[in-house]
Design an enzyme around this catalytic site. Structure first.
Site, short mmCIF file in Angstrom:
data_model
loop_
_atom_site.label_atom_id
_atom_site.label_comp_id
_atom_site.label_asym_id
_atom_site.label_seq_id
_atom_site.Cartn_x
_atom_site.Cartn_y
_atom_site.Cartn_z
N PRO A 85 47.65 -6.89 -25.45
CA PRO A 85 46.70 -6.41 -26.45
C PRO A 85 47.21 -6.46 -27.88
O PRO A 85 48.37 -6.13 -28.16
CB PRO A 85 46.45 -4.96 -26.00
CG PRO A 85 46.64 -5.00 -24.52
CD PRO A 85 47.77 -5.97 -24.30
N CYS A 86 46.30 -6.84 -28.78
CA CYS A 86 46.63 -7.03 -30.19
C CYS A 86 46.47 -5.79 -31.08
O CYS A 86 47.16 -5.68 -32.09
CB CYS A 86 45.78 -8.16 -30.78
SG CYS A 86 45.95 -9.74 -29.96
N PRO A 87 45.53 -4.86 -30.76
CA PRO A 87 45.28 -3.75 -31.69
C PRO A 87 46.51 -2.97 -32.14
O PRO A 87 46.54 -2.50 -33.28
CB PRO A 87 44.30 -2.86 -30.91
CG PRO A 87 43.54 -3.83 -30.07
CD PRO A 87 44.57 -4.84 -29.63
#
Length: 422
Positions: A85-87
């Site tokens: 995940p990037c967030p």
């Protein structure tokens, strides 16, 4: 497409951008793990329609849940890959890093010591390359070194590999020492593909007479496609600044169309893109026959959140060459120090005064700058502060990130927000 003679396990596989790129580079998938049910349906649909993918096992669920898959079952695989995940690292977000319940980067690094792959490939957003995460990156490299791997970061631009959009991605590749000298980052291709060149045929596929004029206007690469998350509304092409850039290309970025422009259509700004057009801008080639399942917004998010297949293919080919020990070997150094302040505190192990830290780090830092760096470290590591006669002294404590701990707060937060995580 070459026959697969190497095998990969992919975590956080999404709708298959990295899987497809790695397949084109010669990797067959033993396993793909993905949380999102819609993306898993897309993976299953493309597995079932292609005989060469019959061996793909697709597991849906939390990648860190041992009930979903057991990393130890895949020891010795050629490649462990993923787009975690990037967030936690996104410039558009809060950059919580190790404090974000969605952060799986550190957990993925720990799996290297369990799976013991010949190579590792992880990709994420450009935000992870920023000064905010120097300590985090150094911790990653140090852990890989402890596990017996040579790791290296590189910021790659999708537009350098035939993808008609910006989309910088921060990529980590690590290999066992016998293969590392043979790894060379892929070289950019000559020239760039413009939006107009990529989409003119699709824009005119329903008979719109303006397709050629539109393509001449759309003579640049696109802004980064933003897939968004379940926390947000329907499909559109990103924030206000991105929509302005799209408008300059003759594209209405306020939404995604169901079909190409019809004959006689006129637009104040320009037509909207269809999901098929967005897939082209993400680097998908029609010849690959990849199908995205679900309704429009679901398909758009799957496409927009993907790792462009041409970039995955380019990196995958470079890894495959290294694993076969083909081509020239290169001398590899340890690379630039990611965070000498982190390294000084880590190696000392005890409390250090600012003067001791600066001296051990080999830096000429004034007090405010040193405090700023320690404050950044404190977002991902516990920092113990002891007050003495000469002022404060600092000690590097535990890494805050989830690395598999049974009592980590990530479990409670993940359970609470699971329906919104994407």
């Amino acid at each position: 497409m070459r026959s697969a003679d190497l095998e990969a396990v992919e975590i956080c596989a999404g709708a298959g951008g990295q899987a497809l790129g790695l397949e084109l580079a010669g990797f067959g998938h033993r396993l793909a793990v993905e949380l999102d049910e819609n993306a898993c349906r897309t993976l299953e649909a493309n597995r079932d329609r292609h005989p060469a993918r019959a061996g793909w096992r697709i597991a849906q669920g939390d990648v860190a849940d041992p009930e979903v898959w057991k990393p130890a079952d895949y020891q010795g695989i050629d490649l462990l890959a993923g787009g975690v995940p990037c967030p936690p690292f996104s410039i558009a977000g809060k950059q919580l890093g190790a404090s974000d319940e969605r952060d799986l980067f550190a957990w993925a690094i720990e799996q290297v010591d369990v799976v013991k792959p010949r190579a590792l490939l992880l990709e994420n957003v450009r935000g992870l390359s920023m000064p905010r995460f120097t300590g985090y990156r150094q911790h990653v490299l140090d852990r890989l070194r402890e596990f017996g791997y040579v790791g290296e970061w590189r910021l790659l631009h999708a537009s350098d590999y035939g993808v008609p959009q910006l989309r910088p991605r921060f990529v980590l590749v690590a290999l066992q020492p016998e293969h590392a000298p043979y790894f060379h980052w892929p070289q950019p291709l000559a020239g760039q593909v413009t939006v107009g060149a990529a989409l003119e045929d699709l824009m005119g596929s329903a008979g719109w007479e303006g397709a050629a004029d539109w393509a001449r206007r759309a003579d640049r690469i696109a802004p980064t496609i933003v897939g968004g998350s379940k926390k947000h509304g329907g499909a559109d092409l990103g924030p206000t600044r991105a929509k302005r850039a799209w408008a300059e290309l003759g594209v209405d970025g306020m939404g995604v169309a169901d079909a190409p422009p019809p004959p006689g259509a006129e637009y104040p700004v320009g037509p909207r893109l269809t999901c098929e057009m967005v897939a082209r801008i993400q680097g998908w080639d029609d010849a690959w026959g990849w199908e995205f399942t679900g309704r429009k917004t679901t398909r758009y998010r799957q496409i927009g959140n993907a790792f462009p297949p041409p970039v995955a293919r380019a990196v995958g080919q470079a890894i495959a060459v290294a694993l076969r020990q083909e081509g020239p070997a290169r001398e590899r150094d340890a690379g630039p120090e990611q965070d000498p302040v982190y390294r000084a505190l880590r190696e000392h192990g005890g409390h250090m005064t600012p003067a001791q830290i600066a001296r051990a780090a080999g830096l000429d830092l004034d007090a405010p700058e040193l405090e700023r760096r320690i404050s950044l470290l404190g977002r991902d590591f516990e920092i113990e502060i002891a007050e003495g006669k000469t002022g404060a002294a600092y000690r590097l404590g535990r890494f805050k990130a989830f690395t598999g701990q049974a009592d980590h707060e990530r479990h409670e937060l993940f359970s609470r927000y699971r329906a919104r995580i994407s």
